[in-house]
Structures are given as structure tokens and as C-alpha cells.
Design a protein around this motif. Sequence first.
Motif, PDB file in Angstrom:
ATOM      1  N   SER A  41     -20.048  31.274  21.643  1.00  0.00           N
ATOM      2  CA  SER A  41     -20.860  31.024  22.835  1.00  0.00           C
ATOM      3  C   SER A  41     -22.226  30.435  22.525  1.00  0.00           C
ATOM      4  O   SER A  41     -22.822  29.755  23.367  1.00  0.00           O
ATOM      5  CB  SER A  41     -21.029  32.321  23.643  1.00  0.00           C
ATOM      6  N   ASP A  42     -22.749  30.669  21.314  1.00  0.00           N
ATOM      7  CA  ASP A  42     -24.075  30.152  20.958  1.00  0.00           C
ATOM      8  C   ASP A  42     -24.026  28.791  20.273  1.00  0.00           C
ATOM      9  O   ASP A  42     -25.069  28.235  19.908  1.00  0.00           O
ATOM     10  CB  ASP A  42     -24.801  31.144  20.040  1.00  0.00           C
ATOM     11  N   LEU A  43     -22.828  28.254  20.093  1.00  0.00           N
ATOM     12  CA  LEU A  43     -22.706  26.949  19.442  1.00  0.00           C
ATOM     13  C   LEU A  43     -23.060  25.823  20.417  1.00  0.00           C
ATOM     14  O   LEU A  43     -22.883  25.966  21.626  1.00  0.00           O
ATOM     15  CB  LEU A  43     -21.270  26.741  18.947  1.00  0.00           C
ATOM     16  N   PRO A  44     -23.554  24.696  19.904  1.00  0.00           N
ATOM     17  CA  PRO A  44     -23.829  23.534  20.762  1.00  0.00           C
ATOM     18  C   PRO A  44     -22.534  22.798  21.092  1.00  0.00           C
ATOM     19  O   PRO A  44     -22.336  21.632  20.766  1.00  0.00           O
ATOM     20  CB  PRO A  44     -24.768  22.682  19.910  1.00  0.00           C
ATOM     21  N   ALA A  45     -21.635  23.534  21.756  1.00  0.00           N
ATOM     22  CA  ALA A  45     -20.325  22.996  22.133  1.00  0.00           C
ATOM     23  C   ALA A  45     -19.961  23.569  23.501  1.00  0.00           C
ATOM     24  O   ALA A  45     -19.647  24.757  23.610  1.00  0.00           O
ATOM     25  CB  ALA A  45     -19.267  23.378  21.100  1.00  0.00           C
ATOM     26  N   PRO A  46     -20.025  22.766  24.550  1.00  0.00           N
ATOM     27  CA  PRO A  46     -19.686  23.264  25.891  1.00  0.00           C
ATOM     28  C   PRO A  46     -18.269  23.823  25.947  1.00  0.00           C
ATOM     29  O   PRO A  46     -17.350  23.289  25.322  1.00  0.00           O
ATOM     30  CB  PRO A  46     -19.812  22.015  26.773  1.00  0.00           C
ATOM     31  N   LEU A  47     -18.103  24.899  26.707  1.00  0.00           N
ATOM     32  CA  LEU A  47     -16.801  25.535  26.861  1.00  0.00           C
ATOM     33  C   LEU A  47     -16.278  25.320  28.274  1.00  0.00           C
ATOM     34  O   LEU A  47     -17.009  25.502  29.254  1.00  0.00           O
ATOM     35  CB  LEU A  47     -16.899  27.034  26.569  1.00  0.00           C
ATOM     36  N   SER A  48     -15.012  24.915  28.362  1.00  0.00           N
ATOM     37  CA  SER A  48     -14.344  24.782  29.651  1.00  0.00           C
ATOM     38  C   SER A  48     -13.356  25.932  29.808  1.00  0.00           C
ATOM     39  O   SER A  48     -12.726  26.355  28.843  1.00  0.00           O
ATOM     40  CB  SER A  48     -13.581  23.457  29.736  1.00  0.00           C
ATOM     41  N   ILE A  49     -13.236  26.406  31.030  1.00  0.00           N
ATOM     42  CA  ILE A  49     -12.260  27.456  31.328  1.00  0.00           C
ATOM     43  C   ILE A  49     -10.958  26.789  31.746  1.00  0.00           C
ATOM     44  O   ILE A  49     -10.938  25.934  32.634  1.00  0.00           O
ATOM     45  CB  ILE A  49     -12.750  28.391  32.449  1.00  0.00           C
ATOM     46  N   GLY A  50      -9.883  27.162  31.105  1.00  0.00           N
ATOM     47  CA  GLY A  50      -8.591  26.573  31.432  1.00  0.00           C
ATOM     48  C   GLY A  50      -7.486  27.285  30.707  1.00  0.00           C
ATOM     49  O   GLY A  50      -7.697  28.309  30.046  1.00  0.00           O
ATOM     50  N   ASP A  51      -6.300  26.731  30.798  1.00  0.00           N
ATOM     51  CA  ASP A  51      -5.130  27.362  30.191  1.00  0.00           C
ATOM     52  C   ASP A  51      -4.098  26.280  29.912  1.00  0.00           C
ATOM     53  O   ASP A  51      -3.993  25.308  30.673  1.00  0.00           O
ATOM     54  CB  ASP A  51      -4.547  28.424  31.144  1.00  0.00           C
ATOM     55  N   VAL A  52      -3.331  26.451  28.844  1.00  0.00           N
ATOM     56  CA  VAL A  52      -2.317  25.451  28.514  1.00  0.00           C
ATOM     57  C   VAL A  52      -1.180  25.436  29.529  1.00  0.00           C
ATOM     58  O   VAL A  52      -0.368  24.506  29.530  1.00  0.00           O
ATOM     59  CB  VAL A  52      -1.742  25.673  27.099  1.00  0.00           C
ATOM     60  N   THR A  53      -1.127  26.427  30.405  1.00  0.00           N
ATOM     61  CA  THR A  53      -0.130  26.419  31.477  1.00  0.00           C
ATOM     62  C   THR A  53      -0.608  25.629  32.685  1.00  0.00           C
ATOM     63  O   THR A  53       0.155  25.412  33.629  1.00  0.00           O
ATOM     64  CB  THR A  53       0.207  27.858  31.915  1.00  0.00           C
ATOM     65  N   ASP A  54      -1.873  25.203  32.676  1.00  0.00           N
ATOM     66  CA  ASP A  54      -2.482  24.511  33.816  1.00  0.00           C
ATOM     67  C   ASP A  54      -2.875  23.092  33.380  1.00  0.00           C
ATOM     68  O   ASP A  54      -3.920  22.882  32.761  1.00  0.00           O
ATOM     69  CB  ASP A  54      -3.713  25.296  34.286  1.00  0.00           C
ATOM     70  N   ILE A  55      -2.036  22.113  33.717  1.00  0.00           N
ATOM     71  CA  ILE A  55      -2.269  20.736  33.273  1.00  0.00           C
ATOM     72  C   ILE A  55      -3.580  20.185  33.824  1.00  0.00           C
ATOM     73  O   ILE A  55      -4.299  19.443  33.142  1.00  0.00           O
ATOM     74  CB  ILE A  55      -1.096  19.828  33.671  1.00  0.00           C
ATOM     75  N   GLU A  56      -3.907  20.513  35.069  1.00  0.00           N
ATOM     76  CA  GLU A  56      -5.142  20.000  35.665  1.00  0.00           C
ATOM     77  C   GLU A  56      -6.372  20.461  34.886  1.00  0.00           C
ATOM     78  O   GLU A  56      -7.299  19.678  34.649  1.00  0.00           O
ATOM     79  CB  GLU A  56      -5.240  20.432  37.122  1.00  0.00           C
ATOM     80  N   SER A  57      -6.390  21.735  34.472  1.00  0.00           N
ATOM     81  CA  SER A  57      -7.537  22.235  33.704  1.00  0.00           C
ATOM     82  C   SER A  57      -7.605  21.555  32.346  1.00  0.00           C
ATOM     83  O   SER A  57      -8.693  21.284  31.823  1.00  0.00           O
ATOM     84  CB  SER A  57      -7.445  23.754  33.536  1.00  0.00           C
ATOM     85  N   LEU A  58      -6.452  21.252  31.765  1.00  0.00           N
ATOM     86  CA  LEU A  58      -6.415  20.546  30.489  1.00  0.00           C
ATOM     87  C   LEU A  58      -6.956  19.127  30.625  1.00  0.00           C
ATOM     88  O   LEU A  58      -7.785  18.682  29.823  1.00  0.00           O
ATOM     89  CB  LEU A  58      -4.981  20.506  29.954  1.00  0.00           C
ATOM     90  N   ALA A  59      -6.486  18.416  31.646  1.00  0.00           N
ATOM     91  CA  ALA A  59      -6.902  17.026  31.839  1.00  0.00           C
ATOM     92  C   ALA A  59      -8.403  16.939  32.103  1.00  0.00           C
ATOM     93  O   ALA A  59      -9.082  16.031  31.605  1.00  0.00           O
ATOM     94  CB  ALA A  59      -6.111  16.406  32.979  1.00  0.00           C
ATOM     95  N   ARG A  60      -8.942  17.877  32.886  1.00  0.00           N
ATOM     96  CA  ARG A  60     -10.384  17.889  33.148  1.00  0.00           C
ATOM     97  C   ARG A  60     -11.167  18.071  31.853  1.00  0.00           C
ATOM     98  O   ARG A  60     -12.150  17.387  31.599  1.00  0.00           O
ATOM     99  CB  ARG A  60     -10.744  19.012  34.134  1.00  0.00           C
ATOM    100  N   ALA A  61     -10.719  19.029  31.040  1.00  0.00           N
ATOM    101  CA  ALA A  61     -11.434  19.312  29.799  1.00  0.00           C
ATOM    102  C   ALA A  61     -11.357  18.153  28.820  1.00  0.00           C
ATOM    103  O   ALA A  61     -12.278  17.936  28.025  1.00  0.00           O
ATOM    104  CB  ALA A  61     -10.865  20.577  29.160  1.00  0.00           C
ATOM    105  N   MET A  62     -10.267  17.380  28.872  1.00  0.00           N
ATOM    106  CA  MET A  62     -10.065  16.262  27.941  1.00  0.00           C
ATOM    107  C   MET A  62     -10.758  14.978  28.363  1.00  0.00           C
ATOM    108  O   MET A  62     -10.761  14.009  27.598  1.00  0.00           O
ATOM    109  CB  MET A  62      -8.568  15.969  27.810  1.00  0.00           C
ATOM    110  N   SER A  63     -11.311  14.945  29.529  1.00  0.00           N
ATOM    111  CA  SER A  63     -11.893  13.706  30.050  1.00  0.00           C
ATOM    112  C   SER A  63     -12.888  13.099  29.058  1.00  0.00           C
ATOM    113  O   SER A  63     -13.846  13.748  28.634  1.00  0.00           O
ATOM    114  CB  SER A  63     -12.599  13.989  31.378  1.00  0.00           C
ATOM    115  N   GLY A  64     -12.654  11.849  28.673  1.00  0.00           N
ATOM    116  CA  GLY A  64     -13.549  11.142  27.770  1.00  0.00           C
ATOM    117  C   GLY A  64     -13.371  11.463  26.308  1.00  0.00           C
ATOM    118  O   GLY A  64     -14.101  10.936  25.463  1.00  0.00           O
ATOM    119  N   CYS A  65     -12.393  12.313  25.974  1.00  0.00           N
ATOM    120  CA  CYS A  65     -12.193  12.702  24.574  1.00  0.00           C
ATOM    121  C   CYS A  65     -11.388  11.654  23.808  1.00  0.00           C
ATOM    122  O   CYS A  65     -10.530  10.976  24.374  1.00  0.00           O
ATOM    123  CB  CYS A  65     -11.475  14.052  24.484  1.00  0.00           C
ATOM    124  N   ASP A  66     -11.672  11.578  22.530  1.00  0.00           N
ATOM    125  CA  ASP A  66     -10.910  10.707  21.640  1.00  0.00           C
ATOM    126  C   ASP A  66      -9.739  11.454  21.005  1.00  0.00           C
ATOM    127  O   ASP A  66      -8.686  10.875  20.753  1.00  0.00           O
ATOM    128  CB  ASP A  66     -11.816  10.189  20.519  1.00  0.00           C
TER     129      ASP A  66
END
Length: 361
Positions: A41-66
Amino acid sequence: MKALVTGANGLIGANLLRSLIRKGHQALGLVRATSDVSYISDLPAPLSIGDVTDIESLARAMSGCDVVFHTAVHFSYWGHDNAAMQATAVDGTRNVIRAAQEAGVRRVVITSSSVTLGAGLKPIVRNEGDVADPDDAGQPGYVGAKIAQEIAAADFAGKAGVEVVFALPTMSVGAYGSALGPSNGVITSYLADPLKLSWAGGCNIVAVQDVADGHLLLAERGAAGGRYILGSENLTWLAIHTMIAQLAGVEPPRHMASALTCQIIAAAEEVRALVTGRAPLATRTQAAMVGRYYWYDHGAAAALGYRPQSARDALAGALAWLSAGPHVSRETRINMRLDRKVHAARAARHAAERTLEREAV
């Protein structure tokens, strides 16, 4: 590189976030709402709430990722329903690949396991060309789930047009996992064992920090569709337990337990776990592995630049973490006399964390 790590609070996931940050990449983590994020939680890395069973949460978290590093699969021999474990491994991985396709992610590095290559009763070193025995592939639990995950991911990624690379870690030990897990449990189980038992067979021990760095290497240089063992040294269990004893300053192994003895002890541990609600130190599934050699060659990853530290250094780093934590009892701790290598590993880890904290400011 902008990268998402699924299962970011797990042992490999938490170390992956740190590796990404140290190497100057933009790191993001995906965790469930109920996840323990104490060590990230203290790392300079934003955390998204989601689950591998929820494709929409995955796609949101992946936005702009390489790149996406998919580590979110249960590594456990106790407390997880087989159907749920299979669903997370197979369906969850398909969802990650599908979401990566939708988000335009170019590559997914999937954390599999060296157990998908099998093991044997003879001390033979295996590589990526080996396969697990049919009995292993069809068995319930972690091993069967990882084999099924690889097969499903390779097939689905080809259809989706997404590059996947498989990381096959060996027994990974070290800091920052939100739960103890079977790998670090190898160390704490020996420390807690009043009989100081060892047994036949062996495994490959590696520092989880090196496994995390290896994942980054595969993202940058691994061949699409390739499988790469991320390990270090192949040792017998007697050598591993002796090394733990030396580093922890406790008694070395006194007896070699038979496979039957291990089954009896594991069965008793499972009964204790059911009564107390605390995880067993060993399970019958793990006891069934006694006498087998989980030895692997990481030459393919080495050809890309992978350079793991020794097993002794890996165990020292893990002991530096575990000896001060909740998984080693006070009664056990007061009888330990930690080797200077363990103290040095603790100092190095604290220094690395201070550097990350400065990055967060």
C-alpha cells in the motif's frame, strides 16, 4: 513500460511491483476488495480493485498498459476448493487474455510453475521440454490447476492474437507475501519441527526477488509462446534443511523420515488444522511428493540474462523476513541464533525499502 500486476499482494506480485519501480517502469496493481495490501500500500504503484472473474474490472485496470503480469492464482495445498482453484487458474486466465485483447495490451506474462514439467524418483534435472506425468496432469489441486492453466492459456491466446510468455518459477522464498504460502512454509515448518526431520528427494530453491526480475526479463526478451524456468539451485531436502538450520542457528536434521512417516504426520497436521482453524504445517498432498526430485535447469532464461543468487542467499533473505514475522512463534524465535548472512540480508532489504519510499515522495 506501463505494466499491470494481477494478484499484486501475493508473494511474486508484491516483488514484481518492487522490481518494476526499481527499474523505472510505471507499475499498477490489481487486488480484490478483501485483499491484505499491507506490504504494497505504501509503494508508488496505484492499486485497482478487481477480480480475474470480472472482465470489465480487468480491462479498466489494463487501460494504457503495455504488459500485464498475471500472477493471481492460488498457490496452496490446503483450504481451497478444487473447482474454485481450477476456475481461477483456467477461466481467470482466459479472462485476463480477453481483457488484454480489448485493452490493446501487447503481451501477457503468465506465472505458471515448474511443477508443470513434472518430477521424478531419480535426481534428474528437467527443462522446458519435459512434461508432467499423466497422473499429475489429471490430479486435483494446485499441480493439476497449473497444468490446465498453461494448456488453456496457450490455446486461447492464439485465438485472441495476444502474445503470452510463461514464467515457470521453482520454490520461491522471500519477503512481502501477504500469506505464508507453501514455499516459505518449507522454512517455518522445519523451524517449528521438534523432531528436526528431513526426507528423501529434493527441489530447486530460488529467491522471489530473482523470480520477479525474471518476469521483467521475459516481458522484454522472452519469445512469444515461450516457457522459461525461473529457478536457482537443485538441492536435496537434507541439504536444504541443513542450510536452514545453519542460517537460523538451530539444530540440524536428526532423522530421515520415510514416506509413510510423512503421511502420518501430515494427516495429524490436517486434523489439527480442522480443529484449530490454522493452516497445517504439511498436508498429505505435500507428503505424497516426498522422495521425488523437483530439479530444473534455468538455462533458457539464463540465455536472456537471468542471473539468480544462490540458494543459501535466497534462504538467508527469506529467514530475514520470516524470523521477525508472525509465522515464527516466540518459543521458536528465542532458540534461534541467526547467521550474519541473515542480518546482512535484513539490512539490505531495509535499505532497498527506504529507496522505494523516497521514490514515493
